[in-house]
Design a protein around this motif. Structure first.
Motif, PDB file in Angstrom:
ATOM      1  N   ARG A  83      80.571  19.717 114.641  1.00 53.64           N
ATOM      2  CA  ARG A  83      80.315  20.707 113.596  1.00 53.64           C
ATOM      3  C   ARG A  83      79.048  21.511 113.881  1.00 53.64           C
ATOM      4  O   ARG A  83      78.993  22.711 113.583  1.00 53.64           O
ATOM      5  CB  ARG A  83      80.207  20.016 112.226  1.00 53.64           C
ATOM      6  CG  ARG A  83      81.507  19.420 111.718  1.00 53.64           C
ATOM      7  CD  ARG A  83      82.613  20.456 111.533  1.00 53.64           C
ATOM      8  NE  ARG A  83      82.301  21.447 110.538  1.00 53.64           N
ATOM      9  CZ  ARG A  83      82.691  21.387 109.264  1.00 53.64           C
ATOM     10  NH1 ARG A  83      83.404  20.360 108.840  1.00 53.64           N
ATOM     11  NH2 ARG A  83      82.389  22.343 108.424  1.00 53.64           N
ATOM     12  N   LYS A  84      78.035  20.869 114.466  1.00 53.89           N
ATOM     13  CA  LYS A  84      76.812  21.589 114.851  1.00 53.89           C
ATOM     14  C   LYS A  84      77.126  22.727 115.811  1.00 53.89           C
ATOM     15  O   LYS A  84      76.466  23.765 115.798  1.00 53.89           O
ATOM     16  CB  LYS A  84      75.816  20.637 115.513  1.00 53.89           C
ATOM     17  CG  LYS A  84      75.076  19.719 114.561  1.00 53.89           C
ATOM     18  CD  LYS A  84      74.121  18.835 115.347  1.00 53.89           C
ATOM     19  CE  LYS A  84      73.469  17.789 114.456  1.00 53.89           C
ATOM     20  NZ  LYS A  84      72.606  16.876 115.254  1.00 53.89           N
ATOM     21  N   GLY A  99      79.818  24.414 115.829  1.00 55.31           N
ATOM     22  CA  GLY A  99      80.679  25.405 115.194  1.00 55.31           C
ATOM     23  C   GLY A  99      82.161  25.094 115.231  1.00 55.31           C
ATOM     24  O   GLY A  99      82.980  25.941 114.867  1.00 55.31           O
ATOM     25  N   TYR A 100      82.528  23.878 115.644  1.00 52.99           N
ATOM     26  CA  TYR A 100      83.940  23.515 115.723  1.00 52.99           C
ATOM     27  C   TYR A 100      84.452  22.947 114.404  1.00 52.99           C
ATOM     28  O   TYR A 100      83.752  22.216 113.716  1.00 52.99           O
ATOM     29  CB  TYR A 100      84.165  22.447 116.800  1.00 52.99           C
ATOM     30  CG  TYR A 100      84.039  22.928 118.212  1.00 52.99           C
ATOM     31  CD1 TYR A 100      84.963  23.816 118.760  1.00 52.99           C
ATOM     32  CD2 TYR A 100      82.996  22.482 119.022  1.00 52.99           C
ATOM     33  CE1 TYR A 100      84.851  24.245 120.075  1.00 52.99           C
ATOM     34  CE2 TYR A 100      82.879  22.906 120.335  1.00 52.99           C
ATOM     35  CZ  TYR A 100      83.812  23.789 120.860  1.00 52.99           C
ATOM     36  OH  TYR A 100      83.695  24.215 122.158  1.00 52.99           O
ATOM     37  N   LYS A 101      85.712  23.248 114.083  1.00 49.35           N
ATOM     38  CA  LYS A 101      86.437  22.486 113.093  1.00 49.35           C
ATOM     39  C   LYS A 101      86.824  21.156 113.741  1.00 49.35           C
ATOM     40  O   LYS A 101      87.081  21.098 114.953  1.00 49.35           O
ATOM     41  CB  LYS A 101      87.697  23.221 112.634  1.00 49.35           C
ATOM     42  CG  LYS A 101      87.431  24.484 111.817  1.00 49.35           C
ATOM     43  CD  LYS A 101      86.880  24.145 110.446  1.00 49.35           C
ATOM     44  CE  LYS A 101      86.706  25.376 109.569  1.00 49.35           C
ATOM     45  NZ  LYS A 101      87.979  25.929 109.113  1.00 49.35           N
ATOM     46  N   THR A 102      86.883  20.089 112.944  1.00 50.49           N
ATOM     47  CA  THR A 102      87.220  18.773 113.473  1.00 50.49           C
ATOM     48  C   THR A 102      88.458  18.225 112.772  1.00 50.49           C
ATOM     49  O   THR A 102      88.644  18.407 111.570  1.00 50.49           O
ATOM     50  CB  THR A 102      86.055  17.793 113.281  1.00 50.49           C
ATOM     51  OG1 THR A 102      85.653  17.800 111.907  1.00 50.49           O
ATOM     52  CG2 THR A 102      84.877  18.171 114.166  1.00 50.49           C
ATOM     53  N   SER A 103      89.263  17.540 113.537  1.00 52.22           N
ATOM     54  CA  SER A 103      90.530  16.994 113.059  1.00 52.22           C
ATOM     55  C   SER A 103      90.588  15.539 113.496  1.00 52.22           C
ATOM     56  O   SER A 103      90.243  15.221 114.638  1.00 52.22           O
ATOM     57  CB  SER A 103      91.672  17.793 113.688  1.00 52.22           C
ATOM     58  OG  SER A 103      92.886  17.095 113.619  1.00 52.22           O
ATOM     59  N   ALA A 104      91.012  14.631 112.602  1.00 50.90           N
ATOM     60  CA  ALA A 104      90.907  13.217 112.980  1.00 50.90           C
ATOM     61  C   ALA A 104      91.853  12.307 112.220  1.00 50.90           C
ATOM     62  O   ALA A 104      92.353  12.642 111.148  1.00 50.90           O
ATOM     63  CB  ALA A 104      89.467  12.736 112.770  1.00 50.90           C
ATOM     64  N   HIS A 105      92.063  11.125 112.813  1.00 54.71           N
ATOM     65  CA  HIS A 105      92.598   9.974 112.114  1.00 54.71           C
ATOM     66  C   HIS A 105      91.413   9.291 111.425  1.00 54.71           C
ATOM     67  O   HIS A 105      90.261   9.552 111.763  1.00 54.71           O
ATOM     68  CB  HIS A 105      93.247   9.003 113.100  1.00 54.71           C
ATOM     69  CG  HIS A 105      94.449   9.567 113.795  1.00 54.71           C
ATOM     70  ND1 HIS A 105      95.189   8.835 114.702  1.00 54.71           N
ATOM     71  CD2 HIS A 105      95.048  10.786 113.736  1.00 54.71           C
ATOM     72  CE1 HIS A 105      96.185   9.569 115.159  1.00 54.71           C
ATOM     73  NE2 HIS A 105      96.120  10.760 114.587  1.00 54.71           N
ATOM     74  N   ILE A 106      91.697   8.397 110.487  1.00 54.23           N
ATOM     75  CA  ILE A 106      90.623   7.796 109.702  1.00 54.23           C
ATOM     76  C   ILE A 106      90.503   6.295 110.003  1.00 54.23           C
ATOM     77  O   ILE A 106      91.413   5.516 109.674  1.00 54.23           O
ATOM     78  CB  ILE A 106      90.855   7.986 108.191  1.00 54.23           C
ATOM     79  CG1 ILE A 106      91.183   9.450 107.880  1.00 54.23           C
ATOM     80  CG2 ILE A 106      89.621   7.524 107.408  1.00 54.23           C
ATOM     81  CD1 ILE A 106      90.139  10.439 108.322  1.00 54.23           C
ATOM     82  N   PRO A 107      89.391   5.861 110.615  1.00 55.74           N
ATOM     83  CA  PRO A 107      89.190   4.430 110.873  1.00 55.74           C
ATOM     84  C   PRO A 107      89.163   3.638 109.572  1.00 55.74           C
ATOM     85  O   PRO A 107      88.635   4.117 108.553  1.00 55.74           O
ATOM     86  CB  PRO A 107      87.816   4.384 111.558  1.00 55.74           C
ATOM     87  CG  PRO A 107      87.579   5.767 112.071  1.00 55.74           C
ATOM     88  CD  PRO A 107      88.261   6.678 111.100  1.00 55.74           C
ATOM     89  N   PRO A 108      89.689   2.423 109.570  1.00 50.86           N
ATOM     90  CA  PRO A 108      89.734   1.626 108.334  1.00 50.86           C
ATOM     91  C   PRO A 108      88.356   1.175 107.852  1.00 50.86           C
ATOM     92  O   PRO A 108      88.236   0.701 106.717  1.00 50.86           O
ATOM     93  CB  PRO A 108      90.607   0.427 108.722  1.00 50.86           C
ATOM     94  CG  PRO A 108      90.487   0.328 110.205  1.00 50.86           C
ATOM     95  CD  PRO A 108      90.356   1.730 110.689  1.00 50.86           C
ATOM     96  N   VAL A 109      87.331   1.320 108.683  1.00 51.34           N
ATOM     97  CA  VAL A 109      85.983   0.900 108.281  1.00 51.34           C
ATOM     98  C   VAL A 109      85.287   1.944 107.417  1.00 51.34           C
ATOM     99  O   VAL A 109      84.182   1.697 106.914  1.00 51.34           O
ATOM    100  CB  VAL A 109      85.106   0.588 109.519  1.00 51.34           C
ATOM    101  CG1 VAL A 109      85.705  -0.561 110.310  1.00 51.34           C
ATOM    102  CG2 VAL A 109      84.959   1.828 110.410  1.00 51.34           C
TER     103      VAL A 109
END
Length: 467
Positions: free
Chosen positions: A204-205, A207-217
């Motif tokens: 993000r610093k 300037g990118y958009k970020t896309s992700a799966h979500i860790p269970p932690v």
């Protein structure tokens, strides 16, 4: 003599008027234009296209200023921006490069003129196709790609950039900078929790958009507050309905609770009021969700549906079809209890769509189509995704907005896409029926303007080649 002089005068005036006309590539005449923002339809509209952009939209009387090379009658047809698929994959190794490239035709044939490639293992080829499409050298959708995704050491996925320190994250992002990727993808297979969050923040610093799966932690709120731009797959959001989500995530981090047990708790103990509070945090932080219902339904119900006679399967290359076996074989090993859980999980997760919509969360229409993802067909899958969205509580207009409005907005491309209006890029879908009344009408395609070039239904059907 006076009569002759008048006739000559009128002749030269007419010639001068014709010569003054602006030459343009295409005019679509007498269309019913759908405004996907409002759902309003404007009748008897003419659309002027030149050099890949919409030059003007107006009434017949305003068209005298233009001389088109081609005119397409859209009388009785419904016209709207073409579709976007916001989650696809090209992959399977170098031996499948051509089969993956052939998928570009399937997207075009089904009225899709932009795709968001969410990482795989043939990035150099995807980058080549992106450039070739942009330059008009090959036919296909505009490609927005993450390049290789970030993961931890010993990732199960081929082609990942493996990172274990923030210094490695920075070097990985340097390499993505050189590729001029359109966003950054991160998954949760082996990546360390602190590196996962650090990757989001560092991307993000830059300037990118970020896309992700979500860790269970992590809780859903934690990843949103960290700056995640989009959550891929709606099943993760079931955790948002756990009243003790943070405590349970900490138990997973400590090793006293498994990720599977967390998922089952999320399914059985879901509380709507708790989820709504979490979803409003997503909305506040502009964290979008790509539900990918089509792949989830396909895999969850493999015990019920026999896909071997699917008509669209014949357009998928044999190598890509072979990659489907992994999920099929894995699903076949599930116990009766596991099958029941996977059915309930996707049905419950899909039912969250109206709540997400009311909470202000941006929903992105994406399929997860490509290699590995069994019977989730590139091109057709997006139409099925829209149908599933409507089946699970969205209106046809809201489903269309998830593709046509929210897709470009997520990637910062709203200035170029999202409406049939002057100045926008000329990616235009012509339909025989009104999709606002029946979402399946997105498949009743009369023609497509792809990057300024008109393709009629005969040409589109010719792109569907048997394999």
């Amino acid at each position: 003599m006076k009569k002759i002089s008048a006739a000559i005068f009128l002749y030269f005036i007419t010639i001068a008027s014709i010569n003054a006309q602006q030459k343009v590539d295409l005019i679509i005449s007498n269309a019913k234009i759908i405004d996907v923002f409002s759902g309003k339809i404007s009748n008897e509209q003419w659309v002027v296209v030149d050099k890949g952009r919409i030059l003007k939209v107006g009434q017949l009387k305003e068209m005298k200023a233009y001389k088109p090379q081609q005119t397409i009658s859209a009388k009785g047809k419904f016209v709207m921006p073409a579709l976007w698929d916001m989650h696809v994959h090209f992959g399977g190794g170098d031996s499948l490069i051509q089969e993956n490239k052939d998928l570009l035709n399937l997207y075009t044939a089904m009225g899709i003129t932009a795709v968001r490639d969410a990482a795989a293992d043939i990035t150099p080829s995807v980058l080549e196709w992106r450039e070739a499409v942009n330059k008009g050298k090959i036919l296909g959708p505009t490609i927005f790609t993450s390049g290789p995704k970030l993961e931890g050491y010993k990732s199960i996925w081929v082609g990942d950039i493996e990172v274990g320190t923030m210094e490695e994250v920075k070097k990985a992002l340097d390499s993505l900078d050189k590729m001029k990727v359109d966003f950054v993808k991160i998954t949760d297979n082996t990546i360390k929790p602190e590196i996962y969050l650090g990757s989001i923040q560092e991307a993000r610093k830059r300037g990118y958009k970020t896309s992700a799966h979500i860790p269970p932690v992590f809780t859903i709120e934690q990843v949103s507050e960290a700056g995640l731009s989009s959550i891929e797959h709606i099943t993760y959001l079931l955790r948002a309905g756990l009243k003790n989500q943070k405590e349970l995530s900490e138990q997973v981090a400590q090793g006293t609770l498994t990720a599977r047990d967390l998922s089952i708790k999320a399914l059985n103990e879901f509380d709507e009021a708790t989820a709504e509070k979490a979803f409003k945090i997503l909305a506040k932080n502009n964290t979008a969700i790509t539900p990918t219902l089509s792949i989830s339904y396909a895999t969850a119900f493999l015990d019920v549906n026999d896909h071997q006679n699917d008509e669209f399967l014949k357009y998928i290359g044999p190598g890509l079809r072979k990659t489907y076996d992994w999920r099929v074989q894995r699903a076949a090993k599930d116990s009766k209890e596991a099958i029941e859980i996977r059915h309930r999980t996707i049905e419950k997760a899909a039912s969250l769509l109206p709540l997400l919509q009311r909470s202000g969360v941006k929903i992105l229409a994406g399929t997860d189509a490509g290699y590995l993802n069994s019977f989730d067909y590139p091109g057709l899958g997006l139409h099925q995704e829209l149908e599933l969205m409507v089946k699970n509580g969205l209106t046809p207009l809201q489903a269309l907005q998830a593709s046509i409005i929210n897709g470009p907005a997520f990637l910062g491309k709203s200035a170029d896409y999202g409406s049939v209006s002057a100045g926008k890029k000329a990616d235009i879908l012509l339909l025989n029926e009104n999709p606002l009344q029946n979402i399946t009408s997105t498949q009743r395609i009369y023609g497509l303007v792809s990057h300024g070039t008109y393709l009629d239904s005969v040409k589109l059907k010719s792109l569907l080649v048997l394999k």
